[in-house]
Scaffold this motif. Sequence first.
Motif, PDB file in Angstrom:
ATOM      1  N   ASP A 216       0.837  -1.201   0.000  1.00 53.76           N
ATOM      2  CA  ASP A 216       0.000   0.000   0.000  1.00 53.76           C
ATOM      3  C   ASP A 216       0.874   1.254   0.000  1.00 53.76           C
ATOM      4  O   ASP A 216       0.663   2.173  -0.791  1.00 53.76           O
ATOM      5  CB  ASP A 216      -0.916   0.003   1.224  1.00 53.76           C
ATOM      6  N   ARG A 217       1.881   1.277   0.883  1.00 55.10           N
ATOM      7  CA  ARG A 217       2.758   2.444   0.968  1.00 55.10           C
ATOM      8  C   ARG A 217       4.107   2.026   1.537  1.00 55.10           C
ATOM      9  O   ARG A 217       4.245   0.963   2.159  1.00 55.10           O
ATOM     10  CB  ARG A 217       2.141   3.548   1.827  1.00 55.10           C
ATOM     11  N   LEU A 218       5.099   2.868   1.308  1.00 52.66           N
ATOM     12  CA  LEU A 218       6.441   2.634   1.809  1.00 52.66           C
ATOM     13  C   LEU A 218       6.825   3.714   2.810  1.00 52.66           C
ATOM     14  O   LEU A 218       6.430   4.877   2.660  1.00 52.66           O
ATOM     15  CB  LEU A 218       7.455   2.666   0.659  1.00 52.66           C
ATOM     16  N   HIS A 219       7.607   3.311   3.809  1.00 52.47           N
ATOM     17  CA  HIS A 219       8.186   4.284   4.732  1.00 52.47           C
ATOM     18  C   HIS A 219       9.701   4.176   4.611  1.00 52.47           C
ATOM     19  O   HIS A 219      10.289   3.132   4.887  1.00 52.47           O
ATOM     20  CB  HIS A 219       7.749   4.009   6.163  1.00 52.47           C
ATOM     21  N   ALA A 393       7.669  -1.782   4.028  1.00 47.82           N
ATOM     22  CA  ALA A 393       6.445  -1.839   3.238  1.00 47.82           C
ATOM     23  C   ALA A 393       5.253  -2.050   4.166  1.00 47.82           C
ATOM     24  O   ALA A 393       5.259  -2.972   4.992  1.00 47.82           O
ATOM     25  CB  ALA A 393       6.526  -2.959   2.224  1.00 47.82           C
ATOM     26  N   TYR A 394       4.250  -1.197   4.036  1.00 54.36           N
ATOM     27  CA  TYR A 394       2.981  -1.366   4.725  1.00 54.36           C
ATOM     28  C   TYR A 394       2.020  -2.002   3.719  1.00 54.36           C
ATOM     29  O   TYR A 394       1.658  -1.394   2.715  1.00 54.36           O
ATOM     30  CB  TYR A 394       2.461  -0.020   5.238  1.00 54.36           C
ATOM     31  N   LEU A 395       1.647  -3.250   4.001  1.00 50.30           N
ATOM     32  CA  LEU A 395       0.901  -4.039   3.040  1.00 50.30           C
ATOM     33  C   LEU A 395      -0.599  -3.765   3.122  1.00 50.30           C
ATOM     34  O   LEU A 395      -1.116  -3.259   4.130  1.00 50.30           O
ATOM     35  CB  LEU A 395       1.178  -5.525   3.262  1.00 50.30           C
ATOM     36  N   LYS A 396      -1.294  -4.119   2.065  1.00 50.16           N
ATOM     37  CA  LYS A 396      -2.741  -3.885   2.008  1.00 50.16           C
ATOM     38  C   LYS A 396      -3.499  -4.737   3.021  1.00 50.16           C
ATOM     39  O   LYS A 396      -4.629  -4.413   3.385  1.00 50.16           O
ATOM     40  CB  LYS A 396      -3.244  -4.150   0.586  1.00 50.16           C
ATOM     41  N   ASN A 397      -2.877  -5.828   3.484  1.00 48.98           N
ATOM     42  CA  ASN A 397      -3.530  -6.670   4.498  1.00 48.98           C
ATOM     43  C   ASN A 397      -3.261  -6.186   5.915  1.00 48.98           C
ATOM     44  O   ASN A 397      -3.627  -6.850   6.898  1.00 48.98           O
ATOM     45  CB  ASN A 397      -3.081  -8.124   4.354  1.00 48.98           C
TER      46      ASN A 397
END
Length: 411
Positions: A216-219, A393-397
């Motif tokens: 979903d998004r990266l930090h 990585a912040y995943l969609k789940n």
Amino acid sequence: MANKKSSKYVPPKKILEKYADVLINFALGSGKGIKKGDVVQLSVQEAAKPLYIELCKAVWKKGGHVRHQFIATNDEDNRFEHHFYHYAEEHQLRFSPTKFMREFVKLIDHNVHILANTDKKALSSVDPKKIMRAGEYRKKISEWFVEKENKGKFTWTIGLYGTEAMAKEAGLTLEEYWQEIINACFLDQKNPVKKWKEVFKDLERYRQRLNKLEIDRLHVLGKDVDLWVKIGEKRRWNGGSGRNIPSFELFTSPDWRGTNGWIKFNQPLYRYGNLITGIELEFENGVVVKSKAKKNEKLLKQMIATKNANKIGEFSMTDKRFSRISKFMAETLYDENIGGPNGNSHLALGNAYHDCFSGNSTKNTKTDWKRLGFNSSSVHTDIITTTPRIITAYLKNGKQKVIYRNGQYNF
């Protein structure tokens, strides 16, 4: 004495033959090379004539056709591009033979562009606004090539031919500079094309793993960065297609609207004949709201002021285990692929890559690309950092996964 000697250096013919083989029979065709009857445009500067000859021979050996674009070299005595921008009036900057170019785009199957800069400062005294405006006027032609590429009917690659000016800017002799090119492109191998296929087979495994993560998004976090990047709908990671030689990066074109935070870059940027150092950017809701540079800050701000050049078009990571580039080369093509102790990550301001769309890109309209958050601009400026950082990585789940640490992929 070393520099005087190196100015006469020309790579061995065998090296140039291997180089041409890689560019024509691997880099083009997305790793497959060209086919009999294909039309290949060779955009090569005069200083790279020895490589140009080998490129022509490589195309002809495969039964292809060469469309020649032999470009006059800029040097201290004959600053070709400088003269154009110095004398050009607005109507000359605007000039673009669109009817001719529309048919030309239909003709060309592949393009090879060779960088061979003989005067890094040739455009330093030119008003960069004129260069940027000329680029905007030519954007339509670039869009036609992108449309053809999206249909799988056009490929391109960029290579580097080392010159004395390039080597000097990097603080190397010309022999040392060429040794970096030889190492980076595996031209010291018996069969460089075979080696490239092996490398990209390994890269492909990581690329597929990235795409399966459904991020979903990266930090991006480190002493010089705290940045959030929204990946966006129907995105995929790319890399290893031969679009640049060398290329060891995995990259995507994020949804520009979801970029927030700040980042500093420890690598210099060459742009419009000038060196920009100490770049710092701050984003809010996808837009650069603050920009700083230790040197040539005014030029940085002018570049960002170009339409949509204040938004992100690419985010990229390079694993140090793949890259054989060990030195600063003063050319983005190499510097964005540098390995070293920490690998590198970089982002590009400006235009996004449509091939980072995971669906059928040929069906997308301009409205669709805009809705998806693919940025559109006449510029694409890569800015690089090689300092340690952790990318999570912040995943969609809802789960989190560190995907980059210590200069290596971590998944």
